[in-house]
Enzyme design. Structure first.
Site, PDB file in Angstrom:
ATOM      1  N   GLU A   1      34.002  89.270  50.455  1.00 20.14           N
ATOM      2  CA  GLU A   1      35.010  89.116  51.498  1.00 20.14           C
ATOM      3  C   GLU A   1      36.144  88.247  50.958  1.00 20.14           C
ATOM      4  O   GLU A   1      37.271  88.688  50.830  1.00 20.14           O
ATOM      5  CB  GLU A   1      34.262  88.427  52.642  1.00 20.14           C
ATOM      6  CG  GLU A   1      34.899  88.383  53.944  1.00 20.14           C
ATOM      7  CD  GLU A   1      34.039  87.540  54.861  1.00 20.14           C
ATOM      8  OE1 GLU A   1      33.157  88.101  55.524  1.00 20.14           O
ATOM      9  OE2 GLU A   1      34.243  86.327  54.917  1.00 20.14           O
ATOM     10  N   GLY A  51      31.641  86.558  58.046  1.00 21.12           N
ATOM     11  CA  GLY A  51      31.021  87.818  57.613  1.00 21.12           C
ATOM     12  C   GLY A  51      29.549  87.660  57.286  1.00 21.12           C
ATOM     13  O   GLY A  51      28.903  88.621  56.870  1.00 21.12           O
TER      14      GLY A  51
HETATM   15  N1  COA Z   1      24.018  69.596  60.554  1.00 24.66           N
HETATM   16  C1  COA Z   1      25.241  69.056  60.754  1.00 24.66           C
HETATM   17  N2  COA Z   1      26.224  69.065  59.829  1.00 24.66           N
HETATM   18  C2  COA Z   1      25.924  69.588  58.628  1.00 24.66           C
HETATM   19  C3  COA Z   1      24.663  70.127  58.334  1.00 24.66           C
HETATM   20  C4  COA Z   1      23.680  70.112  59.358  1.00 24.66           C
HETATM   21  N3  COA Z   1      22.479  70.626  59.160  1.00 24.66           N
HETATM   22  N4  COA Z   1      24.675  70.580  57.061  1.00 24.66           N
HETATM   23  C5  COA Z   1      25.911  70.340  56.575  1.00 24.66           C
HETATM   24  N5  COA Z   1      26.657  69.724  57.510  1.00 24.66           N
HETATM   25  C6  COA Z   1      28.041  69.287  57.382  1.00 24.66           C
HETATM   26  C7  COA Z   1      28.328  68.576  56.070  1.00 24.66           C
HETATM   27  O1  COA Z   1      27.955  67.218  56.147  1.00 24.66           O
HETATM   28  C8  COA Z   1      29.829  68.768  55.948  1.00 24.66           C
HETATM   29  O2  COA Z   1      30.459  67.863  56.817  1.00 24.66           O
HETATM   30  P1  COA Z   1      31.905  67.228  56.491  1.00 24.66           P
HETATM   31  O3  COA Z   1      32.861  68.388  56.519  1.00 24.66           O
HETATM   32  O4  COA Z   1      32.113  66.245  57.608  1.00 24.66           O
HETATM   33  O5  COA Z   1      31.750  66.612  55.132  1.00 24.66           O
HETATM   34  C9  COA Z   1      30.043  70.169  56.518  1.00 24.66           C
HETATM   35  O6  COA Z   1      28.877  70.467  57.311  1.00 24.66           O
HETATM   36  C10 COA Z   1      30.236  71.253  55.457  1.00 24.66           C
HETATM   37  O7  COA Z   1      29.117  71.247  54.632  1.00 24.66           O
HETATM   38  P2  COA Z   1      29.197  71.416  53.063  1.00 24.66           P
HETATM   39  O8  COA Z   1      27.886  70.907  52.538  1.00 24.66           O
HETATM   40  O9  COA Z   1      30.446  70.816  52.505  1.00 24.66           O
HETATM   41  O10 COA Z   1      29.162  72.991  52.898  1.00 24.66           O
HETATM   42  P3  COA Z   1      30.259  74.165  52.834  1.00 24.66           P
HETATM   43  O11 COA Z   1      31.653  73.716  52.605  1.00 24.66           O
HETATM   44  O12 COA Z   1      29.699  75.083  51.847  1.00 24.66           O
HETATM   45  O13 COA Z   1      30.214  74.791  54.312  1.00 24.66           O
HETATM   46  C11 COA Z   1      29.264  75.976  56.184  1.00 24.66           C
HETATM   47  C12 COA Z   1      29.011  75.151  54.904  1.00 24.66           C
HETATM   48  C13 COA Z   1      27.914  76.447  56.723  1.00 24.66           C
HETATM   49  C14 COA Z   1      29.974  75.122  57.233  1.00 24.66           C
HETATM   50  C15 COA Z   1      30.188  77.193  55.803  1.00 24.66           C
HETATM   51  O14 COA Z   1      29.629  77.891  54.733  1.00 24.66           O
HETATM   52  C16 COA Z   1      30.370  78.141  56.992  1.00 24.66           C
HETATM   53  O15 COA Z   1      31.203  77.923  57.844  1.00 24.66           O
HETATM   54  N6  COA Z   1      29.573  79.231  57.047  1.00 24.66           N
HETATM   55  C17 COA Z   1      29.597  80.183  58.135  1.00 24.66           C
HETATM   56  C18 COA Z   1      30.497  81.352  57.855  1.00 24.66           C
HETATM   57  C19 COA Z   1      30.074  82.133  56.659  1.00 24.66           C
HETATM   58  O16 COA Z   1      28.945  82.068  56.190  1.00 24.66           O
HETATM   59  N7  COA Z   1      30.983  82.896  56.119  1.00 24.66           N
HETATM   60  C20 COA Z   1      30.728  83.588  54.881  1.00 24.66           C
HETATM   61  C21 COA Z   1      30.772  85.041  55.039  1.00 24.66           C
HETATM   62  S1  COA Z   1      31.709  85.720  53.718  1.00 24.66           S
END
Ligand code: COA
Length: 497
Positions: free
Chosen positions: A288, A382
């Site tokens: 994506e 996605g």
């Molecule tokens: N509970 C609460 N907060 C949590 C957590 C949990 N279990 N696990 C991680 N976090 C927080 C982190 O502390 C971090 O917080 P900050 O922004 O205040 O530092 C934030 O979530 C992001 O986590 P990070 O470890 O930096 O991961 P990331 O940048 O890889 O993002 C998701 C992780 C899940 C938020 C992100 O991948 C997402 O939005 N995914 C959903 C959409 C998706 O999967 N799209 C892809 C399809 S192509």
């Protein structure tokens, strides 16, 4: 210069200021705007709209491909322009407004929005605003760094506003493959058989008379906010490549693997980056978002082709890639998001899908979206399109968050985005759980043994042991299942006393 970009000459008469174009947008309208993971969004018109709303308040439904750059979601939320927002966002300011109940956010599988629009299951788009690098001799729109939902927005809307962005390189032309599925019930199969398959047009075909205004803009895409790989993400990448190498050894995969999909964010990008130091070769992507790691893999000679819906890069990578776009072109393709994320194509190509979880539970249910079960983070994006239809569905996360106050492996997830039926492999920096072919009780044993931080392993084992005493196919101590989340809310930590 502008004449090279607007090649259907009658449209030169439609050039207006951003303020004049924004004046077409009226209270209560649904606006379909380009933009996907901070790439290729219209920039000047939404800013003019937010400015106008300061003196002439109005509310709209805003649909895009996915998240927007240039702080647009924040600016529009602060100007109270957004009544509804569809289908994805990742902005802290808008997140606040959503969680306060001020903006109604429809968190939707990214492949679905335009299917629902096309069949009038949701309110139609009144005006489409599309960033373009050029308008062809026939009036076709050439998108910039993302396709997202732009093609269907422009085709389905009554009126279209174009932002010609002269800072986006003209060499983007030719990168896009615009294919729109035919109407049901006579829809034909989507003829994509490899990530490289070109099945559509290099522009969005619309009658030029639908274009009511053209605005010239120069604002660049925002760079991505991903962080560089760290010890934990390197460990996650290591576990995953060891696992995949074993799949090769067992004869279930070749060194070229299956086409890869990798989700947004720091962790998925770092994991993909880790493939550089593996013996895998001739890799392909059908994904994506194309992040820094895609270009690093292409540069290293590990990856031969990547199909996506947008290009979202760090500032450093933009400087490297944009001037050399012509060289990358035969390795890349951008498609509408309903095609990049289409279940039919994902199943046909047999993708290895790597997405990031916020948390998962002892049975393999995944929460990607809701912090503490109630507060929206970004949206499902996605991840559901890919996870449910994957050849192999992998979720990665660090085992703890917020300095250990949160365990990302919990007794029961506080919100479910991906059920246990959609998850094959779970990976944290601690280790990897291969859930294929396992029943819930077997899954719990593998997850607790391999993925949990040392401080949380014993409490989780204790929870599971007590749950098993109560029996069931999927044992739980229901009154305790969400107690870790309750602890977090009340005491600021899930850590047992
Ligand atoms: N509970 C609460 N907060 C949590 C957590 C949990 N279990 N696990 C991680 N976090 C927080 C982190 O502390 C971090 O917080 P900050 O922004 O205040 O530092 C934030 O979530 C992001 O986590 P990070 O470890 O930096 O991961 P990331 O940048 O890889 O993002 C998701 C992780 C899940 C938020 C992100 O991948 C997402 O939005 N995914 C959903 C959409 C998706 O999967 N799209 C892809 C399809 S192509």
């Amino acid at each position: 210069m502008l004449r090279d970009r607007i090649r259907f000459k009658p449209l030169l008469d439609k050039l207006v200021s951003a303020e004049e174009a924004a004046a077409y947008i009226q209270d209560g309208m649904t606006v379909g705007m380009s933009g996907f993971t901070r790439a290729g969004e219209a920039k000047a018109v939404p800013l003019a709209l937010a400015e106008r709303a300061k003196t002439h308040p109005l509310k709209i439904t805003l649909m895009t491909g996915a998240s927007l750059g240039n702080d647009l979601d924040k600016t529009l939320a602060e100007a109270h322009v957004l009544a509804r927002r569809i289908p994805f966002q990742s902005d802290p300011g808008l997140r606040k407004a959503i969680n306060a109940g001020e903006v109604m956010f429809i968190d939707q599988h990214l492949s679905e929005t335009v299917e629902q629009l096309r069949t009038q299951q949701i309110k139609p788009v009144d005006i489409a605003i599309i960033e373009a690098v050029a308008i062809t001799e026939t009036g076709g729109i050439v998108p910039t760094t993302s396709v997202g939902n732009s093609a269907s927005f422009a085709i389905l809307a009554d009126k279209v506003i174009i932002e010609i962005n002269i800072s986006q390189p003209a060499s983007l032309e030719g990168l896009h493959d615009i294919y729109i599925p035919s109407r049901r019930p006579t829809r034909m199969p989507i003829p994509i058989v490899t990530p490289e398959s070109r099945v559509g047009l290099p522009f969005i075909p619309i009658p030029p008379e639908k274009i009511i205004a053209i605005v010239v803009s120069e604002k660049q895409d925002s760079s991505s906010t991903i962080l560089p790989p760290d010890a934990e993400t390197n460990a996650i990448a290591g576990h995953l490549s060891d696992f995949l190498l074993n799949e090769v050894k067992q004869g279930r995969l070749g060194y070229e693997l299956q086409p890869l999909q990798a989700g947004i964010g720091t962790i998925a990008n770092a994991v993909l980056h880790g493939f550089i130091d593996t013996p895998f070769h001739d890799l392909k992507m059908y994904s994506e978002v194309l992040q820094d790691s895609t270009f690093e893999l292409i540069d290293s000679g590990k990856m031969t082709f990547a199909s996506g819906s947008s290009i979202t890069l760090s500032a450093e990578m933009y400087k490297k890639v944009l001037p050399r776009l012509s060289e990358y072109k035969h390795h890349l393709l951008l498609r509408p998001q309903e095609i990049s994320n289409h279940p039919e194509v994902i199943r046909r190509l047999g993708l290895i899908c790597i997405n990031t979880a916020l948390e998962f539970d002892i049975y393999g249910n995944v929460n990607s979206t809701h912090v503490g079960g109630t507060h929206m983070m970004n949206g499902i994006g996605g991840s559901g399109d890919f996870a449910r239809n994957a050849f192999m569905s992998i979720f990665v996360t660090k085992s703890i968050a917020k300095n250990g106050a949160i365990s990302s492996v919990v007794p029961m997830v506080s919100h479910v985005d991906h059920t246990e039926h959609d998850t094959d492999i779970l990976v944290t920096e601690v280790g990897l759980a291969d859930l294929r072919g396992l029943a819930p009780r077997e899954r719990a044993a593998v997850i607790i043994a391999n993925c949990v931080d040392k401080d949380y392993r014993d409490p989780l084992q204790d929870y599971y042991d007590r749950a098993v005493k109560r029996g069931g196919h999927t044992p739980h101590v229901l009154e305790e299942a969400l107690s870790w989340h309750v602890n977090l809310r009340e005491k600021g930590t899930m850590r047992p006393a």
